[in-house]
Design an enzyme around this catalytic site. Structure first.
Site, mmCIF file in Angstrom:
data_model
loop_
_atom_site.group_PDB
_atom_site.id
_atom_site.type_symbol
_atom_site.label_atom_id
_atom_site.label_comp_id
_atom_site.label_asym_id
_atom_site.label_seq_id
_atom_site.Cartn_x
_atom_site.Cartn_y
_atom_site.Cartn_z
ATOM 1 N N SER A 1 0.829 -1.205 0.000
ATOM 2 C CA SER A 1 0.000 0.000 0.000
ATOM 3 C C SER A 1 0.859 1.248 0.000
ATOM 4 C CB SER A 1 -0.932 -0.005 1.209
ATOM 5 O OG SER A 1 -0.218 0.487 2.327
ATOM 6 N N LYS A 2 0.200 2.361 -0.218
ATOM 7 C CA LYS A 2 0.904 3.643 -0.265
ATOM 8 C C LYS A 2 1.621 3.912 1.047
ATOM 9 C CE LYS A 2 -2.026 5.652 -3.689
ATOM 10 N NZ LYS A 2 -2.673 6.774 -4.272
ATOM 11 N N ARG A 3 1.061 3.418 2.110
ATOM 12 C CA ARG A 3 1.620 3.684 3.443
ATOM 13 C C ARG A 3 2.854 2.827 3.742
ATOM 14 N NH1 ARG A 3 0.052 8.045 5.202
ATOM 15 N NH2 ARG A 3 -2.017 8.592 4.458
ATOM 16 N N ASP A 4 2.947 1.669 3.061
ATOM 17 C CA ASP A 4 4.011 0.716 3.418
ATOM 18 C C ASP A 4 5.398 1.275 3.225
ATOM 19 O OD1 ASP A 4 2.364 -1.288 4.202
ATOM 20 O OD2 ASP A 4 2.159 -2.124 2.198
#
Ligand code: GLU
Length: 504
Positions: free
Chosen positions: A260-263
């Site tokens: 994900s974008k957060r990873d």
């Protein structure tokens, strides 16, 4: 017929590397098959529009070397290529579907829909607008024709929904997954068009793919659930559908779920090609470019996340990727992102670069440190330390002492290597080095070795103390080659300073 493919991002933020991989596979497929790749911006959802995202996408592909043949910023005979600029085009298609019985106007208010959802939830069910429920709702299937006309004419808000035939097995043929069959009873009557004059993704995407003569839709697996609707829309319009290829997901390094974008910043690697400043939250997310990756390395790494050439070859230039690429070698299984692999590719690509190729990067780093640089000198330094670089930015860490003389010396190294009398020995060696003008690495080495042997000195201690004087610690490339690059005059100064500091 030469294939026509497209990459169709929505400008809702920076481009995730999963999106870059989708664009790359489209590019490789187009190049391999003498096809055309176009860039279409899908900005029908104005609520999710993020300023700067479109420019970011264009810049990212420029950096990566993925070129489009048609599209936004390039032009072409099927433009405009931005959906907001095609807005007027979609309404007649929505009306055509209604007239042909494939769609209907629905007037249900958000409150009414919410009430239905709550009612279903109370019975532990999920509300779905479909063949079993649509006749209980407020739409052109349940209202008298004149009432529908009245509502449309009076400007009452409406949506156009697709009308799935009940209990129909929809066959989607996917080039990666084979045949996927979904029963229409599982699907809800998706909204295709809204009375604000905007089509939804589904309608715009199909109308555009058809009118832009797209032959293959290569996109991420997250769009597979939309494929049955798309297949049905082609059928409803009486158009030939393109071929579909849904790419496997990019997974987190441990394989547990989608990357994900957060990873990225959480796990220590970028998930975006370029650094991104979010205009709303003010947050900055790291990018491959700013983290010191070479675009070739990013391309090569991404190409192999979900595809392989059918042998063990890992290093492949863009031309080789084009040559080997084929959709049938795309895997069905999700591909795990690996930071080690990304690092490995970057290291390998740095090794392939010439000093001249790398100079601009290092010049920038040195300028930021306020260091005047001489290209020949920087290039010689690079040749000596390149095998220690994983990232461009490692240059400073590995090479700083070539530019700035040490003023402090690693205490542990000193303890081990700098003994009583070391200073005197270094002075002797230094004066020997000064005799070689021009410096001759072999001769200098032999003379120093002879001195060590003749005086029965400890070789490790002598050579390492010299190294400490030059570098500040007992590391660095081969000593006599390093002296050659730094120069004997500078070595002299460093030896004197080290003695003065350590033996003070
Ligand atoms: N606009 C969609 C996206 O953002 C395109 C999906 C497709 O390729 O059909 O990914």
């Amino acid at each position: 017929m030469n294939p026509r493919v497209r990459f169709a991002p929505s400008p809702t933020g920076p481009l995730h590397i999963g999106g870059v991989r989708t664009a790359l596979y489209n590019y490789l497929f187009a190049k391999k098959n003498n096809g055309t790749l176009l860039l279409r911006i899908e900005d029908t959802d104005q609520t999710r529009f993020v300023p700067g995202a479109e420019e970011y996408i264009v810049e990212a592909f420029k950096w990566l070397g993925i070129e489009f043949d048609e599209g936004v910023g390039i032009g072409g005979e099927y433009g405009p290529y931005k959906q907001s600029e095609r807005k007027a085009m979609y309404k007649p298609y929505a009306e055509q579907l209604v007239n042909d019985g494939w769609a209907y106007y629905a007037f249900d208010t958000p409150e009414a829909l919410d009430a239905k959802r709550k009612e279903a939830e109370a019975n532990k069910k999920t509300f779905q607008y479909d063949a079993t429920t649509r006749m209980d709702m407020v739409n052109s299937l349940t209202l008298p024709a004149d009432e529908v006309t009245r509502r449309l004419e009076s400007g009452e808000p409406y949506v156009v929904r697709f009308k799935y035939p009940a209990n129909l097995d929809i066959h989607v043929f996917d080039l990666v997954r084979g045949e996927v069959v979904i029963n229409s009873n599982l699907l809800d009557d998706k909204v295709l068009y809204k009375s604000d004059g905007m089509p939804t993704y589904h309608l715009a995407n199909i109308v555009d793919d058809h009118t832009m003569k797209i032959t293959h839709v290569i996109r991420g697996e997250e769009w597979l659930p939309s494929a049955p609707l798309h297949v049905m829309l082609y059928k409803a319009f009486g158009w030939e559908a393109p071929q579909f290829a849904h790419l496997p997901l990019l997974l987190k390094p441990d394989g547990n779920g989608k990357l994900s974008k957060r990873d990225g910043d959480r796990l220590g690697f970028p998930v975006f090609p370029l650094q991104w400043h979010d205009p709303k939250s003010g947050e900055t997310s790291s990018g491959y470019r700013e983290s010191g990756y070479l675009p070739e390395a990013v391309i090569n790494m991404l190409a192999l996340l979900g595809w392989n050439p059918g042998n063990d070859q890992e290093m492949m230039s863009m031309d080789e990727l084009i040559q080997y690429f084929s959709i049938d070698k795309i895997s069905k299984a999700g591909a795990k992102f690996s930071l080690d692999k990304a690092k490995w590719f970057n290291h390998e690509y740095i090794q392939l670069k010439s000093a001249d190729d790398m100079y601009p990067y290092f010049e920038k780093i040195l300028k930021e440190k306020g260091i005047e640089c001489n290209k020949n000198y920087v290039n010689s330094v690079y040749e000596l330390i390149k095998d220690r670089l994983n990232f461009i930015g490692d240059f400073w860490e590995q090479a700083n002492y070539f530019f700035v003389a040490p003023t402090e010396y690693d205490p542990q190294a000193l303890k081990k290597r700098w003994k009583e009398g070391t200073g005197d020995k270094l002075r002797v060696i230094d004066s020997m080095l000064q005799e070689f003008k021009p410096y001759d690495k072999e001769k200098a080495h032999d003379a120093v070795m002879k001195y060590i042997q003749d005086n029965e000195l400890n070789m490790g201690q002598v050579l390492n103390s010299l190294r400490i004087a030059i570098v500040g610690t007992a590391r660095g490339p081969e000593l006599f080659t390093m002296i050659n690059v730094i120069g004997v005059e500078e070595v002299h100064k460093r030896v004197e300073r080290a003695i003065a500091t350590v033996e003070a």
